[in-house]
Design a protein around this motif. Structure first.
Motif, PDB file in Angstrom:
ATOM      1  N   ARG A 336       0.839  -1.207   0.000  1.00 13.44           N
ATOM      2  CA  ARG A 336       0.000   0.000   0.000  1.00 13.44           C
ATOM      3  C   ARG A 336       0.868   1.249   0.000  1.00 13.44           C
ATOM      4  N   ALA A 337       1.924   1.254   0.808  1.00 11.44           N
ATOM      5  CA  ALA A 337       2.768   2.443   0.926  1.00 11.44           C
ATOM      6  C   ALA A 337       3.593   2.691  -0.329  1.00 11.44           C
ATOM      7  N   SER A 338       3.893   1.638  -1.088  1.00  9.70           N
ATOM      8  CA  SER A 338       4.697   1.812  -2.305  1.00  9.70           C
ATOM      9  C   SER A 338       3.860   2.223  -3.501  1.00  9.70           C
ATOM     10  N   GLY A 339       2.523   2.194  -3.361  1.00 10.45           N
ATOM     11  CA  GLY A 339       1.662   2.600  -4.463  1.00 10.45           C
ATOM     12  C   GLY A 339       1.453   1.527  -5.510  1.00 10.45           C
ATOM     13  N   VAL A 340       1.879   0.291  -5.243  1.00  8.35           N
ATOM     14  CA  VAL A 340       1.698  -0.791  -6.218  1.00  8.35           C
ATOM     15  C   VAL A 340       0.242  -1.218  -6.287  1.00  8.35           C
ATOM     16  N   TYR A 341      -0.439  -1.281  -5.133  1.00 12.69           N
ATOM     17  CA  TYR A 341      -1.847  -1.662  -5.068  1.00 12.69           C
ATOM     18  C   TYR A 341      -2.618  -0.617  -4.280  1.00 12.69           C
ATOM     19  N   ASN A 342      -3.910  -0.465  -4.646  1.00 11.05           N
ATOM     20  CA  ASN A 342      -4.759   0.376  -3.805  1.00 11.05           C
ATOM     21  C   ASN A 342      -5.424  -0.492  -2.743  1.00 11.05           C
ATOM     22  N   GLY A 343      -6.210   0.113  -1.874  1.00  6.69           N
ATOM     23  CA  GLY A 343      -6.764  -0.615  -0.746  1.00  6.69           C
ATOM     24  C   GLY A 343      -7.717  -1.727  -1.129  1.00  6.69           C
ATOM     25  N   ASN A 344      -8.615  -1.466  -2.086  1.00 15.29           N
ATOM     26  CA  ASN A 344      -9.588  -2.485  -2.479  1.00 15.29           C
ATOM     27  C   ASN A 344      -8.928  -3.649  -3.215  1.00 15.29           C
ATOM     28  N   GLU A 345      -7.883  -3.384  -3.978  1.00 11.72           N
ATOM     29  CA  GLU A 345      -7.171  -4.475  -4.642  1.00 11.72           C
ATOM     30  C   GLU A 345      -6.539  -5.414  -3.615  1.00 11.72           C
ATOM     31  N   ILE A 346      -6.022  -4.856  -2.556  1.00 12.06           N
ATOM     32  CA  ILE A 346      -5.445  -5.686  -1.497  1.00 12.06           C
ATOM     33  C   ILE A 346      -6.542  -6.475  -0.783  1.00 12.06           C
ATOM     34  N   GLY A 351      -9.488 -12.046  -0.033  1.00 17.45           N
ATOM     35  CA  GLY A 351     -10.824 -12.628  -0.061  1.00 17.45           C
ATOM     36  C   GLY A 351     -11.915 -11.752   0.481  1.00 17.45           C
ATOM     37  N   ASP A 352     -11.630 -10.470   0.720  1.00 13.37           N
ATOM     38  CA  ASP A 352     -12.648  -9.556   1.232  1.00 13.37           C
ATOM     39  C   ASP A 352     -13.242  -8.745   0.087  1.00 13.37           C
ATOM     40  N   GLU A 353     -14.504  -8.399   0.250  1.00 17.98           N
ATOM     41  CA  GLU A 353     -15.174  -7.607  -0.780  1.00 17.98           C
ATOM     42  C   GLU A 353     -14.684  -6.161  -0.732  1.00 17.98           C
ATOM     43  N   PRO A 354     -14.643  -5.492  -1.873  1.00 18.32           N
ATOM     44  CA  PRO A 354     -14.245  -4.077  -1.904  1.00 18.32           C
ATOM     45  C   PRO A 354     -15.213  -3.214  -1.095  1.00 18.32           C
ATOM     46  N   VAL A 355     -14.682  -2.130  -0.562  1.00 20.80           N
ATOM     47  CA  VAL A 355     -15.476  -1.214   0.248  1.00 20.80           C
ATOM     48  C   VAL A 355     -15.723   0.062  -0.564  1.00 20.80           C
ATOM     49  N   ASP A 356     -16.936   0.582  -0.447  1.00 19.54           N
ATOM     50  CA  ASP A 356     -17.288   1.799  -1.178  1.00 19.54           C
ATOM     51  C   ASP A 356     -16.686   3.003  -0.456  1.00 19.54           C
ATOM     52  N   ASN A 357     -15.394   3.164  -0.653  1.00 27.26           N
ATOM     53  CA  ASN A 357     -14.653   4.256  -0.025  1.00 27.26           C
ATOM     54  C   ASN A 357     -13.666   4.807  -1.052  1.00 27.26           C
ATOM     55  N   PRO A 358     -13.829   6.064  -1.464  1.00 21.40           N
ATOM     56  CA  PRO A 358     -12.933   6.627  -2.495  1.00 21.40           C
ATOM     57  C   PRO A 358     -11.464   6.563  -2.101  1.00 21.40           C
ATOM     58  N   LEU A 359     -11.172   6.643  -0.842  1.00 21.71           N
ATOM     59  CA  LEU A 359      -9.777   6.612  -0.418  1.00 21.71           C
ATOM     60  C   LEU A 359      -9.112   5.271  -0.723  1.00 21.71           C
ATOM     61  N   LEU A 360      -9.904   4.198  -0.680  1.00 17.49           N
ATOM     62  CA  LEU A 360      -9.337   2.878  -0.952  1.00 17.49           C
ATOM     63  C   LEU A 360      -9.165   2.605  -2.436  1.00 17.49           C
ATOM     64  N   GLU A 361      -9.705   3.464  -3.273  1.00 20.21           N
ATOM     65  CA  GLU A 361      -9.515   3.315  -4.715  1.00 20.21           C
ATOM     66  C   GLU A 361      -8.297   4.096  -5.205  1.00 20.21           C
ATOM     67  N   GLU A 362      -7.708   4.905  -4.324  1.00 16.37           N
ATOM     68  CA  GLU A 362      -6.572   5.720  -4.720  1.00 16.37           C
ATOM     69  C   GLU A 362      -5.253   4.963  -4.526  1.00 16.37           C
ATOM     70  N   TYR A 363      -4.290   5.293  -5.393  1.00 11.27           N
ATOM     71  CA  TYR A 363      -2.931   4.762  -5.249  1.00 11.27           C
ATOM     72  C   TYR A 363      -2.094   5.830  -4.548  1.00 11.27           C
ATOM     73  N   VAL A 364      -1.563   5.478  -3.406  1.00  9.64           N
ATOM     74  CA  VAL A 364      -0.789   6.437  -2.623  1.00  9.64           C
ATOM     75  C   VAL A 364       0.631   5.927  -2.450  1.00  9.64           C
ATOM     76  N   MET A 365       1.525   6.874  -2.224  1.00 11.31           N
ATOM     77  CA  MET A 365       2.930   6.517  -1.996  1.00 11.31           C
ATOM     78  C   MET A 365       3.448   7.366  -0.841  1.00 11.31           C
ATOM     79  N   THR A 366       3.963   6.707   0.152  1.00  8.87           N
ATOM     80  CA  THR A 366       4.462   7.413   1.317  1.00  8.87           C
ATOM     81  C   THR A 366       5.774   8.124   0.988  1.00  8.87           C
TER      82      THR A 366
END
Length: 381
Positions: A336-346, A351-366
């Motif tokens: 997540r911190a490297s920006g390779v995957y967003n939250g819902n992809e992880i 095995g968890d369903e995606p969450v309707d949260n715009p923040l989890l659809e973003e790619y972020v890099m620390t």
């Protein structure tokens, strides 16, 4: 046999005894249960694994979820739960090399016990005489109306037709040898000067029968001593036979061969905990994952329309190959911190369903990752 004939001719009483008295023996039957034991052990092992699956439709489509979600995950038909259904589904697929599932007018998913398949080159195949339990459907089913999967494991079929017979014969012979080495053998000596008519021969035979039964069935047996009749056991310690450990090894080897054909690490079948993590990963990757791929491909082809599938709707089989997020928390943080995957992809990978949260659809890099990249660019300049 000339000397024996001379003896018999000289002593008619002994000849009568050879003709009248019975010799006891126990016939060793074929151990057909070995085949069933090996198949049941290995196939049920896979069946129990698949029964843990959850079938999830990845996109919210009310038309599909209202029916198939319930059928695939809760109650496929009036007589089976989802776990029982998928266990039987897997067992039939592996044991008979194919499985056919039909949808009745009452929206029940039923596994066919037998059917006739008519194949065509350019048209969908047709299934006729589909029988479930004692009921045979009068109608025919087209290929696009059913769920049909073939396992295509010719090695297992060839092994069942050939090697099982060899193992059965070997195991039967080992048991026979072991029983022979532990057999109680005895001789019965009679005074030949006594006259034996038919009535006395019958009485003596009955006495021998009772004597044999007493020694064979009872832990302790007391028999009377008769004048002119002597019973003596023959003890021979040279016949060691096959030990129980060797018999168990034959059964274990048979199960191992079937497990190897199906792709199951033998240590898992026998419950060995040595290198468990490595064995379970190999089991999921080389045995369960290909089987899940077959099932998910067939479900997507038959239950999801082409346009819906291309738009992102698909049926996923989860609950088996997913990782434990608590065990891989450090790896999740880095992904997540490297920006390779967003939250819902992880979340999907665990095995968890995606969450309707715009923040989890973003790619972020620390900052620590972005700083490393900028530093590297400056060094190259």
């Amino acid at each position: 046999m000339g000397w024996l004939q001379d003896v018999l001719n000289k002593n008619k009483e002994i000849g009568t005894m050879f003709d009248e008295f019975d010799f006891f023996g126990i016939e060793i039957s074929q151990r057909a249960y070995l085949k069933k034991m090996a198949l049941e052990t290995c196939i049920n092992f896979i069946g129990r694994t698949i029964s843990l699956s959850e079938f999830r439709i990845s996109k919210d489509m009310k038309k599909i979820k209202s029916d198939w979600d319930y059928l695939l995950n809760v109650r496929p038909n009036t007589d089976q739960s989802a776990a029982d259904f998928w266990h039987d589904f897997t067992y039939k697929l592996l044991h008979e090399n194919e499985v056919l599932v039909i949808l009745t007018d009452n929206n029940d998913l039923l596994i066919a016990d037998s059917f006739d398949r008519i194949e065509y080159a350019i048209y969908p195949d047709i299934f006729k005489s589909v029988t479930v339990k004692d009921y045979t459907f009068q109608r025919s089913f087209n290929m696009d109306e059913v769920i049909h999967i073939t396992y295509n494991n010719e090695k297992l079929t060839e092994f069942m037709n050939g090697m099982f017979e060899d193992y059965t014969n070997l195991f039967s012979r080992m048991i026979e040898t072991n029983m022979f080495s532990n057999q109680i053998r005895a001789t019965a000596e009679m005074d030949s000067t006594q006259k034996l008519d038919d009535e006395n021969i019958g009485k003596l035979q009955n006495f021998i029968n009772k004597l044999f039964g007493a020694f064979r069935k009872n832990a302790f047996a007391i028999v009377p001593k008769l004048k002119g009749f002597n019973y003596e056991e023959i003890v021979d310690g040279s016949n060691s036979g096959k030990s129980v450990e060797e018999l168990a090894k034959v059964k274990r080897d048979l199960i191992d061969d079937v497990a190897n054909i199906l792709g199951i690490p033998t240590s898992l079948v026998h419950g060995d905990m040595a290198e468990f993590e490595t064995a379970i990963k190999a089991y999921i990757k080389f045995c369960i994952a290909p089987l899940i791929k077959k099932i998910s491909d067939e479900l997507n082809a038959k239950l999801i329309e082409k346009d819906d599938y291309l738009s992102g709707t698909k049926i996923e089989v989860i609950g088996i190959a997913e990782l434990n997020p608590l065990e891989f928390a450090d790896a999740v943080d880095k992904l997540r911190a490297s920006g390779v995957y967003n939250g819902n992809e992880i979340r999907r990978k665990f095995g968890d369903e995606p969450v309707d949260n715009p923040l989890l659809e973003e790619y972020v890099m620390t900052k620590n990752y972005s700083g490393t990249i900028e530093g590297g660019e400056k060094d190259e300049a």
